[in-house]
Design a protein around this motif. Sequence first.
Motif, PDB file in Angstrom:
ATOM      1  N   ASP A  47      65.137 -45.616  17.185  1.00 33.61           N
ATOM      2  CA  ASP A  47      64.674 -45.265  17.793  1.00 33.61           C
ATOM      3  C   ASP A  47      63.330 -45.559  18.691  1.00 33.61           C
ATOM      4  O   ASP A  47      62.585 -45.850  20.150  1.00 33.61           O
ATOM      5  CB  ASP A  47      64.729 -43.574  18.464  1.00 33.61           C
ATOM      6  N   LYS A  48      62.009 -45.276  17.590  1.00 32.69           N
ATOM      7  CA  LYS A  48      60.834 -45.756  18.186  1.00 32.69           C
ATOM      8  C   LYS A  48      60.587 -47.207  18.657  1.00 32.69           C
ATOM      9  O   LYS A  48      60.027 -47.680  19.541  1.00 32.69           O
ATOM     10  CB  LYS A  48      59.592 -45.415  16.576  1.00 32.69           C
ATOM     11  N   GLN A  51      62.334 -48.202  21.949  1.00 30.83           N
ATOM     12  CA  GLN A  51      61.463 -47.400  22.663  1.00 30.83           C
ATOM     13  C   GLN A  51      59.420 -48.244  23.409  1.00 30.83           C
ATOM     14  O   GLN A  51      59.704 -48.958  23.996  1.00 30.83           O
ATOM     15  CB  GLN A  51      61.021 -45.631  22.490  1.00 30.83           C
ATOM     16  N   ALA A  83      69.773 -50.893  21.085  1.00 32.29           N
ATOM     17  CA  ALA A  83      69.583 -50.271  19.978  1.00 32.29           C
ATOM     18  C   ALA A  83      70.714 -50.741  19.071  1.00 32.29           C
ATOM     19  O   ALA A  83      70.338 -51.079  18.361  1.00 32.29           O
ATOM     20  CB  ALA A  83      69.968 -48.434  20.392  1.00 32.29           C
TER      21      ALA A  83
END
Length: 283
Positions: A47-48, A51, A83
């Motif tokens: 996720d990081k 982002q 992703a």
Amino acid sequence: MSAHDSIHFRILEDIARELSGDVNFPTCMDAALLVRNTLKDPFANLDKVVQVVGVEPLISSKLLRLANSVSYNPSGKVISDLATAIGRIGFDSVRTISLAVAMDQMLKSRNLASYESIAHNAWSHSIHVAAIARVLARRLGRINPDDAMMAGLVHDIGVFYLLYRATEYPEYRNNREATLELLIGWHEGIGESLLHALGIPERITEAVRDHDRLLNVETPCTVRDVLYFANLLAGGDRDWMLRGEEDPATRELREADRARYLDLVAEAEDDIGDLRFALGIRD
């Protein structure tokens, strides 16, 4: 003593001062360095990374292209979210492609227009070296293929940086002889210093150091070894390197080394195609 030493002194003095502080590099490097620093965090999760990468549309689009290439997506089912793409190609490839995108953008900078042929030749060579290094690392099984690929991409980063900076000095304008002398004499040392300044891992920086020097390696077992052979296989005699003065015995040893893995050139064609596809490079 070279006739151009007085010309080189000013640019080399300025670069030495710069590399000890803030590097004057194209802004396209900023996003690549942000991605790299994020991936250095041992606690970085998908996720990081998504982002951080998602902030830079150009890098995102190139990663999606790579994830949809034949090598990573043989089923042909189109991947459209970042992703899934990053999960498929892996963090190492994200790091490498981010840097490749930044270097490709630098190549397209208006600053390099007057040196287009040299820059284009060096970048094409870098892509070939990167792909061959990755294939050789996979075959040997001792070296991380993405480390080998990154070493191939950045092994001539000193060339791009020197060309980028030379445009700021009128002494090099329309002076191809002085420019080539600058590249041949200092691209390796400047490239190594630049990689240190950018925080590139030591194993890759060490590989770049003296990558054009003849090695006596029976069994390649480091990134440096792999880079040496990949550079030979990709055609180490770039049009600006001018190896004419190399003695016949050294040239014969290079050719013998090249012959050891010559079959890899054809094997690497798919990897070269994937990398060119990801970057949107056409022949």
